[in-house]
Design a protein around this motif. Sequence first.
Motif, PDB file in Angstrom:
ATOM      1  N   GLY A  92      22.370 -22.958  -3.715  1.00 30.43           N
ATOM      2  CA  GLY A  92      22.996 -21.648  -3.838  1.00 30.43           C
ATOM      3  C   GLY A  92      24.425 -21.674  -3.350  1.00 30.43           C
ATOM      4  N   ILE A  93      24.997 -20.503  -3.165  1.00 33.11           N
ATOM      5  CA  ILE A  93      26.374 -20.368  -2.708  1.00 33.11           C
ATOM      6  C   ILE A  93      26.486 -20.578  -1.205  1.00 33.11           C
ATOM      7  CG2 ILE A  93      28.319 -18.758  -2.479  1.00 33.11           C
ATOM      8  CD1 ILE A  93      27.961 -19.753  -5.277  1.00 33.11           C
ATOM      9  N   ASN A  94      25.502 -20.097  -0.459  1.00 33.89           N
ATOM     10  CA  ASN A  94      25.550 -20.122   1.000  1.00 33.89           C
ATOM     11  C   ASN A  94      25.503 -21.561   1.524  1.00 33.89           C
ATOM     12  OD1 ASN A  94      24.796 -19.998   3.805  1.00 33.89           O
ATOM     13  ND2 ASN A  94      24.080 -17.926   3.495  1.00 33.89           N
ATOM     14  N   PRO A  95      26.573 -22.036   2.186  1.00 38.34           N
ATOM     15  CA  PRO A  95      26.587 -23.425   2.658  1.00 38.34           C
ATOM     16  C   PRO A  95      25.591 -23.687   3.780  1.00 38.34           C
ATOM     17  CG  PRO A  95      28.526 -22.248   3.452  1.00 38.34           C
ATOM     18  CD  PRO A  95      27.840 -21.332   2.485  1.00 38.34           C
ATOM     19  N   LYS A  96      25.268 -22.661   4.555  1.00 33.91           N
ATOM     20  CA  LYS A  96      24.287 -22.832   5.631  1.00 33.91           C
ATOM     21  C   LYS A  96      22.898 -23.084   5.047  1.00 33.91           C
ATOM     22  CE  LYS A  96      22.513 -20.456   9.760  1.00 33.91           C
ATOM     23  NZ  LYS A  96      22.617 -19.223  10.598  1.00 33.91           N
ATOM     24  N   ILE A  97      22.547 -22.326   4.010  1.00 36.91           N
ATOM     25  CA  ILE A  97      21.260 -22.536   3.340  1.00 36.91           C
ATOM     26  C   ILE A  97      21.217 -23.930   2.722  1.00 36.91           C
ATOM     27  CG2 ILE A  97      19.799 -21.811   1.425  1.00 36.91           C
ATOM     28  CD1 ILE A  97      19.615 -19.875   3.664  1.00 36.91           C
ATOM     29  N   ASN A  98      22.303 -24.319   2.049  1.00 35.38           N
ATOM     30  CA  ASN A  98      22.360 -25.651   1.441  1.00 35.38           C
ATOM     31  C   ASN A  98      22.169 -26.742   2.492  1.00 35.38           C
ATOM     32  OD1 ASN A  98      22.889 -24.474  -1.052  1.00 35.38           O
ATOM     33  ND2 ASN A  98      25.094 -24.648  -0.837  1.00 35.38           N
ATOM     34  N   ASN A  99      22.766 -26.541   3.647  1.00 36.87           N
ATOM     35  CA  ASN A  99      22.680 -27.532   4.727  1.00 36.87           C
ATOM     36  C   ASN A  99      21.259 -27.622   5.279  1.00 36.87           C
ATOM     37  OD1 ASN A  99      23.480 -29.385   6.657  1.00 36.87           O
ATOM     38  ND2 ASN A  99      24.458 -27.884   7.980  1.00 36.87           N
ATOM     39  N   MET A 100      20.566 -26.490   5.373  1.00 38.88           N
ATOM     40  CA  MET A 100      19.245 -26.458   6.003  1.00 38.88           C
ATOM     41  C   MET A 100      18.105 -26.796   5.048  1.00 38.88           C
ATOM     42  SD  MET A 100      19.315 -23.156   8.558  1.00 38.88           S
ATOM     43  CE  MET A 100      19.424 -21.953   7.216  1.00 38.88           C
ATOM     44  N   GLN A 101      18.333 -26.753   3.749  1.00 31.81           N
ATOM     45  CA  GLN A 101      17.249 -26.865   2.780  1.00 31.81           C
ATOM     46  C   GLN A 101      16.385 -28.121   2.966  1.00 31.81           C
ATOM     47  OE1 GLN A 101      15.900 -24.780   0.720  1.00 31.81           O
ATOM     48  NE2 GLN A 101      14.469 -26.292  -0.116  1.00 31.81           N
ATOM     49  N   PRO A 102      16.949 -29.337   3.118  1.00 32.00           N
ATOM     50  CA  PRO A 102      16.072 -30.508   3.301  1.00 32.00           C
ATOM     51  C   PRO A 102      15.207 -30.404   4.551  1.00 32.00           C
ATOM     52  CG  PRO A 102      18.288 -31.189   2.687  1.00 32.00           C
ATOM     53  CD  PRO A 102      18.367 -29.729   3.004  1.00 32.00           C
ATOM     54  N   ALA A 103      15.770 -29.879   5.641  1.00 30.87           N
ATOM     55  CA  ALA A 103      14.993 -29.728   6.871  1.00 30.87           C
ATOM     56  C   ALA A 103      13.878 -28.713   6.684  1.00 30.87           C
ATOM     57  CB  ALA A 103      15.914 -29.305   8.021  1.00 30.87           C
ATOM     58  N   TYR A 104      14.195 -27.616   6.022  1.00 28.10           N
ATOM     59  CA  TYR A 104      13.166 -26.591   5.797  1.00 28.10           C
ATOM     60  C   TYR A 104      12.034 -27.141   4.934  1.00 28.10           C
ATOM     61  CZ  TYR A 104      10.893 -22.281   4.332  1.00 28.10           C
ATOM     62  OH  TYR A 104       9.951 -21.319   4.093  1.00 28.10           O
ATOM     63  N   SER A 105      12.377 -27.900   3.918  1.00 27.81           N
ATOM     64  CA  SER A 105      11.353 -28.454   3.020  1.00 27.81           C
ATOM     65  C   SER A 105      10.403 -29.392   3.756  1.00 27.81           C
ATOM     66  CB  SER A 105      12.025 -29.196   1.859  1.00 27.81           C
ATOM     67  OG  SER A 105      12.809 -28.310   1.088  1.00 27.81           O
ATOM     68  N   SER A 106      10.929 -30.064   4.795  1.00 26.13           N
ATOM     69  CA  SER A 106      10.103 -31.034   5.522  1.00 26.13           C
ATOM     70  C   SER A 106       9.494 -30.455   6.795  1.00 26.13           C
ATOM     71  CB  SER A 106      10.946 -32.267   5.875  1.00 26.13           C
ATOM     72  OG  SER A 106      12.001 -31.907   6.772  1.00 26.13           O
ATOM     73  N   ALA A 107       9.770 -29.201   7.121  1.00 20.31           N
ATOM     74  CA  ALA A 107       9.235 -28.583   8.338  1.00 20.31           C
ATOM     75  C   ALA A 107       7.713 -28.567   8.277  1.00 20.31           C
ATOM     76  CB  ALA A 107       9.787 -27.172   8.497  1.00 20.31           C
ATOM     77  N   LYS A 108       7.065 -28.957   9.358  1.00 20.59           N
ATOM     78  CA  LYS A 108       5.614 -29.130   9.327  1.00 20.59           C
ATOM     79  C   LYS A 108       4.839 -28.071  10.104  1.00 20.59           C
ATOM     80  CE  LYS A 108       5.906 -32.527  13.114  1.00 20.59           C
ATOM     81  NZ  LYS A 108       5.726 -33.958  13.454  1.00 20.59           N
ATOM     82  N   HIS A 109       5.532 -27.170  10.791  1.00 21.18           N
ATOM     83  CA  HIS A 109       4.829 -26.183  11.604  1.00 21.18           C
ATOM     84  C   HIS A 109       4.832 -24.809  10.939  1.00 21.18           C
ATOM     85  CE1 HIS A 109       4.168 -29.025  14.752  1.00 21.18           C
ATOM     86  NE2 HIS A 109       5.440 -29.173  15.025  1.00 21.18           N
ATOM     87  N   GLU A 110       3.949 -23.931  11.417  1.00 21.34           N
ATOM     88  CA  GLU A 110       3.773 -22.612  10.797  1.00 21.34           C
ATOM     89  C   GLU A 110       4.872 -21.627  11.163  1.00 21.34           C
ATOM     90  OE1 GLU A 110       0.477 -20.270  12.818  1.00 21.34           O
ATOM     91  OE2 GLU A 110       0.049 -22.300  13.546  1.00 21.34           O
ATOM     92  N   LEU A 111       5.591 -21.878  12.254  1.00 20.08           N
ATOM     93  CA  LEU A 111       6.713 -21.033  12.641  1.00 20.08           C
ATOM     94  C   LEU A 111       8.007 -21.809  12.495  1.00 20.08           C
ATOM     95  CD1 LEU A 111       5.345 -19.275  15.876  1.00 20.08           C
ATOM     96  CD2 LEU A 111       5.270 -18.454  13.512  1.00 20.08           C
ATOM     97  N   VAL A 112       9.055 -21.121  12.046  1.00 20.19           N
ATOM     98  CA  VAL A 112      10.375 -21.747  11.876  1.00 20.19           C
ATOM     99  C   VAL A 112      11.387 -20.966  12.692  1.00 20.19           C
ATOM    100  CG1 VAL A 112      12.243 -22.243  10.262  1.00 20.19           C
ATOM    101  CG2 VAL A 112       9.871 -22.656   9.584  1.00 20.19           C
ATOM    102  N   LEU A 113      12.111 -21.656  13.539  1.00 26.31           N
ATOM    103  CA  LEU A 113      13.197 -21.055  14.306  1.00 26.31           C
ATOM    104  C   LEU A 113      14.523 -21.570  13.757  1.00 26.31           C
ATOM    105  CD1 LEU A 113      14.438 -19.469  16.707  1.00 26.31           C
ATOM    106  CD2 LEU A 113      14.128 -21.543  18.095  1.00 26.31           C
ATOM    107  N   ILE A 114      15.331 -20.676  13.212  1.00 27.01           N
ATOM    108  CA  ILE A 114      16.682 -21.033  12.779  1.00 27.01           C
ATOM    109  C   ILE A 114      17.624 -20.670  13.904  1.00 27.01           C
ATOM    110  CG2 ILE A 114      18.526 -20.561  11.124  1.00 27.01           C
ATOM    111  CD1 ILE A 114      16.423 -20.124   9.004  1.00 27.01           C
ATOM    112  N   SER A 115      18.326 -21.665  14.424  1.00 28.95           N
ATOM    113  CA  SER A 115      19.153 -21.480  15.615  1.00 28.95           C
ATOM    114  C   SER A 115      20.520 -22.096  15.388  1.00 28.95           C
ATOM    115  CB  SER A 115      18.471 -22.117  16.828  1.00 28.95           C
ATOM    116  OG  SER A 115      19.300 -22.060  17.977  1.00 28.95           O
TER     117      SER A 115
END
Length: 415
Positions: free
Chosen positions: A138-161
């Motif tokens: 997408g346009i948002n560079p923060k989302i683009n940066n986080m996407q691989p980490a989010y896809s591989s996140a293994k826990h039920e809760l996600v903290l974006i910090s």
Amino acid sequence: MNTRVDSPWYASGDFAMSTLIYTIHGFAVFFFVFWCGMWCVHLIAFIWSHWKLNKKVNTKMVDPEVPLPGVSIIKPLVGVDPNLYSNLETFFTSTYPKFELLFCVQEKTDPAIKIVQDLLDKYPHVDARLCIGGEKVGINPKINNMQPAYSSAKHELVLISDSGIRMKDDTLMDMVSFMGENVGLVHQMPFVCDRSGFAAIIEKVYFGTSHARIYLTADCVGINCPTGMSALMRKKLLDESGGIKAFGCYLAEDYFFAKSITDRGWKISISSQPAWQNSGFCDIPGFQARISRWAKLRFAMVPPTILLEPFTECMMLGICAAFSTRILFMWDPIVVFLVHLLIWCIIDWFLLRSVQNGSVSFTKFEFVLAWLFRETTAPFLFIHALFSQSIQWRQGLYRLHWGGLVEEISPKVKL
């Protein structure tokens, strides 16, 4: 119906004058009621700060018979500031029993990689890894940066910090303790650590007074107010919306994260610990650009704020209060304005100390100087945000559209 053309009402222009008088009195009544309402906002924020913030970890809300949920902590990073190492290290030393750290860096040449690698070597027992490269979704560079980490996140809760956030060893436990069965998002109210310099004082005064007042009141009455600095969310709720990539068309992804969760009937809750911002860079132009950028985002997402926001500021509201009380009660407008400023400043001082949970690191005189600077410059930042359609964020220049959608004007980083 016949009209008397010789009526003095029309002949003397009394009708037009009467209409003008009624209009002026109508505005006076509106501003007086709004003024009284803002004092109620002060009261709510002060009470809510004592009720919600700076409590001990709320372990009573955690059932000891139920295992604590795992948390995937996503840390988007761009560049290095003097406090980055110490800020990131506080996440490695968390006492929460089950979490993973996912660091996101866009460019292979980013110096933040060296900082993260040093911490990975220092804490080999911590479940942590580094994701480099991002993914264009997408346009948002923060989302683009986080996407691989989010896809591989293994826990039920996600903290974006955010990278500049500093965490206490029990912060994660505190946030999870507020994640009740019907809660989909737990957020932290933005605040700042004690730092040296007048610019740092201005930031602390802003986040502990003007920002805290609206943020706490909005949380109390149930208005969507979470920021993306530190937000804990149920991953399944984000996945049901298409994952974080579904929000890549917005710059203010935090607002739309929360909106997507509350629109489906889930609640949001505020943590008892504020989000301690501790960036190593602190200057007045940078701070003002940040505030102006946030105002532009609010205008795009919630257009009615354009009409109401100026009158929530101390100086503008004081002028309106002086006008309304002069019309309604014949009070001296100068006295009303000065008393308004004095009481507003005193209440802000006590709110700041409540959010700080103790004494601040500067004097009352320094507080007054920083408070006056912040309040007198607020109208100019509002005007700048109102008439400037573009927004500079990170390495890109963007144009906002109604509803929060964004268009990239001049991309500077290849993804």
